[in-house]
Each structure stands twice: as structure tokens, then as C-alpha cells.
Design an enzyme around this catalytic site. Sequence first.
Site, PDB file in Angstrom:
ATOM      1  N   ASN A   8      -1.297 -15.485  -4.908  1.00  0.00           N
ATOM      2  CA  ASN A   8      -0.130 -14.595  -4.671  1.00  0.00           C
ATOM      3  C   ASN A   8      -0.007 -14.769  -3.248  1.00  0.00           C
ATOM      4  O   ASN A   8      -0.620 -13.885  -2.624  1.00  0.00           O
ATOM      5  CB  ASN A   8      -0.098 -13.531  -5.074  1.00  0.00           C
ATOM      6  CG  ASN A   8       1.337 -12.371  -4.690  1.00  0.00           C
ATOM      7  OD1 ASN A   8       2.094 -13.160  -4.103  1.00  0.00           O
ATOM      8  ND2 ASN A   8       1.210 -11.151  -5.029  1.00  0.00           N
ATOM      9  N   LYS A  10       2.453 -14.098  -1.165  1.00  0.00           N
ATOM     10  CA  LYS A  10       3.229 -12.981  -0.890  1.00  0.00           C
ATOM     11  C   LYS A  10       4.169 -13.699   0.323  1.00  0.00           C
ATOM     12  O   LYS A  10       4.550 -14.784   0.208  1.00  0.00           O
ATOM     13  CB  LYS A  10       2.378 -11.638  -0.160  1.00  0.00           C
ATOM     14  CG  LYS A  10       1.356 -11.104  -1.229  1.00  0.00           C
ATOM     15  CD  LYS A  10       0.894 -10.073  -0.989  1.00  0.00           C
ATOM     16  CE  LYS A  10      -0.140  -9.645  -2.240  1.00  0.00           C
ATOM     17  NZ  LYS A  10      -0.800  -8.353  -1.926  1.00  0.00           N
ATOM     18  N   HIS A  94       5.280  -6.808  -9.617  1.00  0.00           N
ATOM     19  CA  HIS A  94       4.105  -6.533  -8.580  1.00  0.00           C
ATOM     20  C   HIS A  94       4.242  -5.240  -8.119  1.00  0.00           C
ATOM     21  O   HIS A  94       5.501  -4.820  -7.882  1.00  0.00           O
ATOM     22  CB  HIS A  94       4.014  -7.496  -7.536  1.00  0.00           C
ATOM     23  CG  HIS A  94       2.936  -7.554  -6.597  1.00  0.00           C
ATOM     24  ND1 HIS A  94       2.746  -6.730  -5.553  1.00  0.00           N
ATOM     25  CD2 HIS A  94       1.811  -8.318  -6.638  1.00  0.00           C
ATOM     26  CE1 HIS A  94       1.651  -6.782  -5.209  1.00  0.00           C
ATOM     27  NE2 HIS A  94       0.962  -7.519  -5.805  1.00  0.00           N
ATOM     28  N   GLU A  96       4.104  -4.156  -5.032  1.00  0.00           N
ATOM     29  CA  GLU A  96       5.061  -4.122  -3.948  1.00  0.00           C
ATOM     30  C   GLU A  96       6.434  -4.186  -4.102  1.00  0.00           C
ATOM     31  O   GLU A  96       7.327  -3.627  -3.648  1.00  0.00           O
ATOM     32  CB  GLU A  96       4.622  -5.277  -3.303  1.00  0.00           C
ATOM     33  CG  GLU A  96       3.138  -4.967  -2.465  1.00  0.00           C
ATOM     34  CD  GLU A  96       2.402  -6.077  -2.093  1.00  0.00           C
ATOM     35  OE1 GLU A  96       2.891  -7.312  -1.918  1.00  0.00           O
ATOM     36  OE2 GLU A  96       1.052  -5.983  -1.818  1.00  0.00           O
ATOM     37  N   GLU A 165      -3.570  -4.651 -11.780  1.00  0.00           N
ATOM     38  CA  GLU A 165      -3.770  -4.645 -10.189  1.00  0.00           C
ATOM     39  C   GLU A 165      -3.833  -3.033  -9.737  1.00  0.00           C
ATOM     40  O   GLU A 165      -2.758  -2.444  -9.744  1.00  0.00           O
ATOM     41  CB  GLU A 165      -2.736  -5.293  -9.604  1.00  0.00           C
ATOM     42  CG  GLU A 165      -2.748  -6.942  -9.714  1.00  0.00           C
ATOM     43  CD  GLU A 165      -2.003  -7.657  -8.746  1.00  0.00           C
ATOM     44  OE1 GLU A 165      -3.010  -8.582  -8.029  1.00  0.00           O
ATOM     45  OE2 GLU A 165      -1.061  -7.392  -8.412  1.00  0.00           O
ATOM     46  N   GLY A 171      -4.855  -5.163  -1.219  1.00  0.00           N
ATOM     47  CA  GLY A 171      -5.046  -5.548   0.418  1.00  0.00           C
ATOM     48  C   GLY A 171      -5.625  -4.382   0.960  1.00  0.00           C
ATOM     49  O   GLY A 171      -5.614  -4.570   2.307  1.00  0.00           O
ATOM     50  N   SER A 209      -7.955  -7.195  -4.301  1.00  0.00           N
ATOM     51  CA  SER A 209      -9.086  -7.477  -3.251  1.00  0.00           C
ATOM     52  C   SER A 209     -10.192  -8.279  -3.843  1.00  0.00           C
ATOM     53  O   SER A 209     -11.311  -8.179  -3.834  1.00  0.00           O
ATOM     54  CB  SER A 209      -9.574  -6.206  -2.697  1.00  0.00           C
ATOM     55  OG  SER A 209      -8.824  -5.381  -1.590  1.00  0.00           O
ATOM     56  N   GLY A 230      -4.595 -12.384  -3.596  1.00  0.00           N
ATOM     57  CA  GLY A 230      -3.582 -12.172  -2.438  1.00  0.00           C
ATOM     58  C   GLY A 230      -4.335 -12.694  -1.140  1.00  0.00           C
ATOM     59  O   GLY A 230      -4.347 -13.796  -1.048  1.00  0.00           O
ATOM     60  N   GLY A 231      -4.671 -11.973  -0.456  1.00  0.00           N
ATOM     61  CA  GLY A 231      -5.484 -12.357   0.746  1.00  0.00           C
ATOM     62  C   GLY A 231      -6.300 -13.511   0.850  1.00  0.00           C
ATOM     63  O   GLY A 231      -6.228 -14.569   1.511  1.00  0.00           O
TER      64      GLY A 231
HETATM   65  P1  PGA Z   1      -5.109  -8.666  -2.621  1.00  0.00           P
HETATM   66  O1  PGA Z   1      -3.611  -8.780  -3.291  1.00  0.00           O
HETATM   67  O2  PGA Z   1      -5.975  -9.895  -3.001  1.00  0.00           O
HETATM   68  O3  PGA Z   1      -4.789  -8.975  -0.946  1.00  0.00           O
HETATM   69  O4  PGA Z   1      -5.571  -7.201  -2.621  1.00  0.00           O
HETATM   70  C1  PGA Z   1      -3.653  -8.979  -4.674  1.00  0.00           C
HETATM   71  C2  PGA Z   1      -2.206  -8.916  -5.063  1.00  0.00           C
HETATM   72  O5  PGA Z   1      -1.475  -8.089  -4.685  1.00  0.00           O
HETATM   73  O6  PGA Z   1      -1.798  -9.631  -6.022  1.00  0.00           O
END
Ligand code: PGA
Length: 248
Positions: A8, A10, A94, A96, A165, A171, A209, A230-231
Site C-alpha cells: 500500500n 499510500k 483502510h 486512514e 490492521e 506506521g 508495521s 505500507g512503509g
Molecule cells: P505500515 O502501513 O506498514 O506502514 O504500518 C500498513 C498499512 O497502513 O496498510
Amino acid sequence: MKKLIAGNWKMNGDNASNASLLDAILNGLTGLDGCDILVCPPSLYVATVAQRLNGTPIAVGAQDVSIQEKGAFTGENSAGMLRDVGASYVLVGHSERRQYHHETDNLVGEKAQAALAKGVTPIVCIGETLAEREAGETNAVVKRQLAAAVHAVGHCVSEIVVAYEPVWAIGTGKTATPEQAQAVHAVIRAQLAAATPNATRIKILYGGSMNAANAAQLLAQPDIDGGLIGGAALKADDFLTIVRAAQN
Ligand code: PGA
């Protein structure tokens, strides 16, 4: 079942950095055909990324979708449009989106349904906040969120992907332990089993994470069928390490 490793991205990247990230991932993929791989760039880049990945083993997804098919819905993208430019998956709900765009459980369910209607696989994201976990509400929250999606998609439930999640892990560098994640994934699997005889076929991803260092242990859990990353999906080496940990 093959695991699914989904990046992802983002709201990150541009044409140049997307191209070099994809090239680096593709260069490292030799021999790694034991899992499914997906990247979800910002919607503006879905078409270009899909063109770049045409004929490769990496699928493309979007990060959100409208519940409408077309018309006066400024700023929105329909599932048919996503499909048209090469997306075969879309993230819905998601955290967010739930947090910053006030998406409700019912809206997320409708988005999943809108995606399925156009042949796009929805990845339904669910998960509790830190306050909810500390109040002992994790299972109740996750079940409520999943129930809305299961209700909305009806008999198509075996066509969805679920991503657990925990919001407090996204994050933040704080990952659920493999045991914490597995406990919730087992709850999700049981709820899916009550809805369809095909529950063992539904992929349940963990996200929050997940990284090169912790992926193998998380992916070793019986009900963790992949990751939503994500990251670490923005770094080719880290993403490839996770893909390697997901080989069957
Ligand atoms: P993250 O994000 O791996 O940076 O924690 C995961 C996500 O929001 O899908």
C-alpha cells in the site's frame, strides 16, 4: 493457498520513483513465484503502473473506490474505471479512510460490493484502535466491521480478501505479536466460516508495521495468509524480503 503480499503505497511516489521502485522489485523477483504480489499506488498512477507491470507477475490495485458507477461525483473513481485502467484489486475501509474521511462500516461494505460487481477484488481493511484494544473491545470491533462487509457482499463473500490492521500498529513501528495477530485472525476466520463453506479459501492479510525483520514470524501463523505493507513496500529490498518470507 498462495500467500498475498500487497504494498500500500499510500500517497507516496511520482512517475520517476514509481518506475525505479518497480524496476528494482522486478529485478529481484527471479525464482519468487510462490506467492501473489500486488502494489497499490495512488489512483493517479494506477494506469501507468499497470502498463509497466503488464505481463509481469505483479498485480495492481487502487486504494479506494466510489460506490457510484458514474456521474456527478467530483473527485471519485468508479470500480469500472479502476478495472478499465488495469486494477484487479482495491483497498476498502483502510483505517486512514475511516479516520480522515469518516467512512462507516456500511459504506465500506458498499464499496466492497461495488468493486465485486465490476470484477475487482476488494481488500476489506478492519482493525481496532489502541483505546478499543485497551478496553478489551478488539474482537467486538473487528467482528462488527467484518459483519457489515459480509452482509453487503452476500453470497460473494468468498471472493473478498480481508486485511486485519490494528490501527495502533500502522506506521508506528509497533507490530502486533504473531500470537496477538493470530488470535484475531482466528476470530475472523471463524466469522467467515459462519458465512461461507469456503472460508479457508479467503485470504486474511495482516498489516501494521510488517517489515523485513518480522514478516517471517507473522506469516508463519496458521491464519495469516499474507501482508498489507505500507512503509516497507516503498523500499524494494524490504518488500522483496517480505515476498521471500511468503514463499510456499
Ligand atoms: P505500515 O502501513 O506498514 O506502514 O504500518 C500498513 C498499512 O497502513 O496498510
